[in-house]
Enzyme design. Structure first.
Site, short mmCIF file in Angstrom:
data_model
loop_
_atom_site.label_atom_id
_atom_site.label_comp_id
_atom_site.label_asym_id
_atom_site.label_seq_id
_atom_site.Cartn_x
_atom_site.Cartn_y
_atom_site.Cartn_z
CG ASP A 332 -28.12 -59.07 -68.39
OD1 ASP A 332 -28.36 -59.22 -67.18
OD2 ASP A 332 -28.83 -59.55 -69.30
CD GLU A 361 -26.40 -61.59 -64.39
OE1 GLU A 361 -27.31 -61.71 -63.56
OE2 GLU A 361 -26.61 -61.33 -65.60
#
Length: 624
Positions: A332, A361
């Site tokens: 993330d 990400e």
């Protein structure tokens, strides 16, 4: 005079009595809770937390494990023990902490035998299709764990931001559905403990890095999910958060060091200006403002420049890969963490698991920025990354624009063509994760204004393009979020496993004809990928769009003609039928006798003839 000895035994029943997450008495906690023999690095750093243990002398009961260094930081309640486990065997070891004038404290620590072939595990790749789920909204397999006495955020199934009750058991119960559909990898949003007051269902405010949130299940059940998935050909990808924690994490009440959290532990918002990391004209202050800032006050930003925290985060990732037999990680908010740390973290994990896949990400539509993080991209500043994969946000945004924008010299399908021409920026564009939507944006059906023809074109493209496709749960039955961009609405319940559901997305009961067609298309394309692997793994070759028609091929990567396998895909955005002469594509069709339309095998064309393309369609033609 003999000192009293306080012994704390770590229970490890989750692995048949020999392996698993240790129970954590209030007097003392140890992380990682266990380890394995035969790892690539022989050094293990134990982070021990307990009252006034800083400065302790530490011994271990066997010469097989040697203590290299013992250190403390600012808090009196943490101890960092570096041990060499090169000669360790699979057994339990006892560590003793001695402090002047106090009783000795002991803890036992399990080191286990690794699974055969653990280091050589193969991560997710081009042959796979990833299914992304919000576990709280998928299936409530065990209503008894919907609430937990020690956790404040109770079930609120009627609120978009509340907990709805989905869990790991629900995922296990519906692995057969994923297998029948053809998905080969499962990526649940984070399942670790989020002991927050509200909005805990999404999982990104972690309060215990080694414990599954009890409202989802247990560590043992998470590992069972992985095991049963593998039995069905479905790997498990863990969603990892390196950048921040939840504000109720125990560290916030007692930080191991004053610099454990960025900005002295006080909320200072990030600028989100990721360009600062790449700006040759920029200043260091802008880099810090981006990297050291917090997302929101409830998500304290971790300082990975602290070497003890960096080691903690590295070992935590390795522990879960080994413990749960993972096939990969999704990281993330990747670029928000310290750059040097990310370089070390990815190198260490790939050193341990050379064939693992990790996708980061980086939410930007600029491929120059996205490509910076992928291994082999060779950016101008010489940054060394070992990250195998990146989420392809540029492709996601461009695909939507290409389908919705009016066809002209510079807009429409040519936007997709132009973006793909930038693939040379990436170390490996075929290893990018591609997607139409995810848990943080409107669903692809909504983004395309619920135009079913455009949705079919988008999904056909994603499942036949280059890269590793990811599909958000419910996409296969046209889940949408009209009139709202609330994340809780985007992450709505999957129909069919909730008490009042009249529609069942799993069985197809009461789905509309359009939903049934959508699900059949996804299932068919996933079957096609399995039956003709070249469609998933082949070389991507495309031709410049002409008059609203875009043509690309998937063929064997060695480029040999006449191999008798491959596909031609045609996107036609026109509102009318198009006749497409095939001689323009002679270079790709050399050695090919016929093209057979999928799935209508009765429609066959010769390589020197022409084909008819339906209006607003994406058609796949198998090469023979």
């Amino acid at each position: 005079m003999h000192k009293a000895v306080h012994t704390i035994v770590f229970l490890t029943s989750l692995f048949g009595g020999s392996q698993g997450h240790a129970s954590q008495p209030p007097e003392l906690t140890v992380a990682p809770p266990s380890w394995w023999v035969g790892m690539q690095s022989s050094t293990l750093q134990l982070m021990v937390a307990g009252k006034d243990i800083a400065g302790s002398e530490v011994t271990v009961n066997s010469p097989d494990v040697s203590i290299v260094k013992v250190a403390s930081q600012d808090s009196p309640n943490y101890l960092f023990i570096d041990v060499d486990v090169k000669h360790a065997t699979a057994r339990q070891y006892t560590f003793t902490l001695r402090r002047p004038g106090q009783a000795d404290t002991q803890f036992t620590y399990d080191i286990h035998r690794r699974r055969d072939g653990s280091r050589a595990r193969t991560g997710f790749g081009q042959r796979d299709t990833i299914y992304l789920v919000t576990a709280d909204r998928f299936v409530n397999g065990d209503p008894s764990n919907d609430a937990h006495a020690a956790l404040v955020d109770k079930p609120q199934p009627d609120k978009p931001g509340g907990r709805h009750g989905g869990d790991i058991q629900g995922l296990i119960d519906h692995l057969d559905y994923l297998q029948e559909m053809g998905f080969t990898q499962l990526w649940p949003m984070p399942l670790l403990e989020n002991a927050m007051d509200a909005y805990s269902y999404h999982g990104y405010a972690i309060t215990d890095h080694y414990q599954i949130d009890p409202r989802y299940g247990t560590n043992a059940l998470y590992r069972e999910l992985s095991k049963q998935g593998r039995e069905r050909g479905i790997g498990l990808i863990m969603d990892v958060v390196l950048n921040h924690i939840g504000s109720h994490h125990p560290w916030m009440a007692d930080m191991p060091s004053a610099d454990w959290i960025n900005n002295q532990g006080e909320f200072t918002a990030t600028t989100h200006r990721r360009e600062a990391l790449h700006d040759m004209h920029g200043v260091a202050a802008d880099v810090s403002a981006f990297s050291d800032g917090w997302f929101v006050p409830t998500m304290p930003d971790l300082n990975q420049q602290n070497p003890y925290l960096a080691t903690y985060l590295t070992q935590q990732a390795i522990w879960w890969i080994e413990y749960a037999d993972l096939s990969g990680l999704r990281v993330d908010t990747y670029s928000y963490s310290d750059k040097a740390f990310l370089s070390h973290w990815t190198h260490r994990l790939m050193q341990e698991y050379p064939e693992l896949n990790i996708v980061g990400e980086e939410w930007t539509v600029n491929p120059v920025i996205t490509s910076y993080w992928q291994a082999g991209s060779n950016p101008d500043d010489g940054y060394q990354s070992s990250l195998p994969s990146v989420m392809d946000f540029p492709l996601q945004a461009t695909l939507v624009d290409a389908l919705k924008n009016q066809e002209s010299w510079g807009t429409g399908l040519v936007e997709l063509y132009s973006l793909l021409a930038s693939d040379a920026l990436y170390g490996d564009p075929y290893n990018l994760v591609i997607f139409g939507d995810n848990h943080d944006m409107s669903r692809i059906f909504t983004q395309l204004d619920e135009d079913f023809a455009l949705w079919k074109m988008a999904m056909t493209y994603l499942l036949t393009s280059r890269g590793i496709p990811q599909v958000f749960y419910g996409t296969e039955i046209l889940m949408a979020n009209p009139h709202s961009d609330d994340h809780g609405v985007i992450r709505s319940n999957f129909p069919g496993s909730w008490p009042d559901d009249k529609v069942n997305g799993f069985t197809g009961e009461n789905l509309t004809a359009q939903q049934q067609e959508a699900r059949a298309l996804i299932q068919g394309l996933l079957t096609l990928r399995r039956q003709h692997p070249v469609i998933a793994t082949g070389q991507y070759t495309h031709y410049a769009p002409q008059e609203g028609v875009y043509v690309y091929f998937k063929t064997a990567k060695e480029g040999k003609q006449g191999h008798g396998d491959g596909a031609m895909v045609v996107l036609n955005k026109n509102a009318q039928q198009v006749t497409l002469p095939l001689p323009r594509f002679a270079a790709q069709l050399r050695g090919i006798n016929t093209l057979q339309r999928w799935p209508d095998s009765s429609e066959v064309a010769t390589a020197t003839g022409e084909i008819t393309i339906a209006p607003q369609s994406a058609t796949v033609w198998l090469l023979n």
